[in-house]
Design a protein around this motif. Structure first.
Motif, PDB file in Angstrom:
ATOM      1  N   SER A  26     -29.875 -27.578 -35.089  1.00  0.00           N
ATOM      2  CA  SER A  26     -30.030 -26.267 -35.735  1.00  0.00           C
ATOM      3  C   SER A  26     -31.342 -26.084 -36.476  1.00  0.00           C
ATOM      4  O   SER A  26     -31.649 -24.982 -36.916  1.00  0.00           O
ATOM      5  CB  SER A  26     -28.886 -26.046 -36.727  1.00  0.00           C
ATOM      6  OG  SER A  26     -27.650 -26.189 -36.100  1.00  0.00           O
ATOM      7  N   THR A  39     -35.640 -26.769 -32.073  1.00  0.00           N
ATOM      8  CA  THR A  39     -34.261 -27.263 -32.004  1.00  0.00           C
ATOM      9  C   THR A  39     -33.832 -27.552 -30.574  1.00  0.00           C
ATOM     10  O   THR A  39     -34.411 -27.064 -29.616  1.00  0.00           O
ATOM     11  CB  THR A  39     -33.278 -26.256 -32.622  1.00  0.00           C
ATOM     12  OG1 THR A  39     -33.356 -25.033 -31.900  1.00  0.00           O
ATOM     13  CG2 THR A  39     -33.582 -26.016 -34.081  1.00  0.00           C
ATOM     14  N   GLN A  41     -30.299 -27.175 -29.097  1.00  0.00           N
ATOM     15  CA  GLN A  41     -28.938 -26.742 -29.406  1.00  0.00           C
ATOM     16  C   GLN A  41     -27.866 -27.435 -28.572  1.00  0.00           C
ATOM     17  O   GLN A  41     -26.718 -27.505 -28.973  1.00  0.00           O
ATOM     18  CB  GLN A  41     -28.834 -25.233 -29.263  1.00  0.00           C
ATOM     19  CG  GLN A  41     -29.670 -24.514 -30.293  1.00  0.00           C
ATOM     20  CD  GLN A  41     -29.580 -23.011 -30.178  1.00  0.00           C
ATOM     21  OE1 GLN A  41     -28.912 -22.476 -29.317  1.00  0.00           O
ATOM     22  NE2 GLN A  41     -30.267 -22.327 -31.065  1.00  0.00           N
ATOM     23  N   PHE A  82     -23.191 -24.530 -39.453  1.00  0.00           N
ATOM     24  CA  PHE A  82     -23.251 -25.269 -38.196  1.00  0.00           C
ATOM     25  C   PHE A  82     -22.210 -26.373 -38.127  1.00  0.00           C
ATOM     26  O   PHE A  82     -21.830 -26.804 -37.051  1.00  0.00           O
ATOM     27  CB  PHE A  82     -24.653 -25.820 -37.920  1.00  0.00           C
ATOM     28  CG  PHE A  82     -25.178 -26.718 -39.008  1.00  0.00           C
ATOM     29  CD1 PHE A  82     -24.879 -28.057 -39.052  1.00  0.00           C
ATOM     30  CD2 PHE A  82     -26.001 -26.179 -39.981  1.00  0.00           C
ATOM     31  CE1 PHE A  82     -25.372 -28.862 -40.059  1.00  0.00           C
ATOM     32  CE2 PHE A  82     -26.516 -26.978 -40.991  1.00  0.00           C
ATOM     33  CZ  PHE A  82     -26.200 -28.331 -41.035  1.00  0.00           C
TER      34      PHE A  82
END
Length: 93
Positions: A26, A39, A41, A82
């Motif tokens: 994140s 990032t 993901q 997250f």
């Protein structure tokens, strides 16, 4: 161009390991202005998880007690979006 290669994160089985994994996934708060470019993901958590310690009967002499700092980091992580969006991570923390 996208290579579609899997990205694996091998981190410690403690709150700091999960924090490191979440930064790769994140981004960090300090670099939030550019997190779209920094990032990954779809990173996959590779390695021992806290729940594995009991699942595989890892003996106590192979474990480290969590420090006050470890516990505080875990509590802070449990408030992050997250983390709360991933029930598996919540369970491990």
């Amino acid at each position: 161009r996208t290579l579609n290669l899997p990205v694996l994160g091998l981190v410690d089985s403690d709150p700091y390991g999960l924090k490191i994994l979440s930064v790769y996934m994140s981004g960090s708060k300090n670099m939030s202005y550019d997190s779209a470019n920094l990032t990954t993901q779809n990173i996959h958590w590779l390695g021992v998880r806290p729940s594995d310690l009991d699942k595989y009967a890892i003996p106590d002499e192979c474990r480290l007690d969590m420090t006050a700092s470890d516990l505080e980091t875990g509590k802070k992580l449990l408030t992050e979006d997250f983390i709360t969006k991933n029930p598996e991570w919540v369970k491990e923390l």
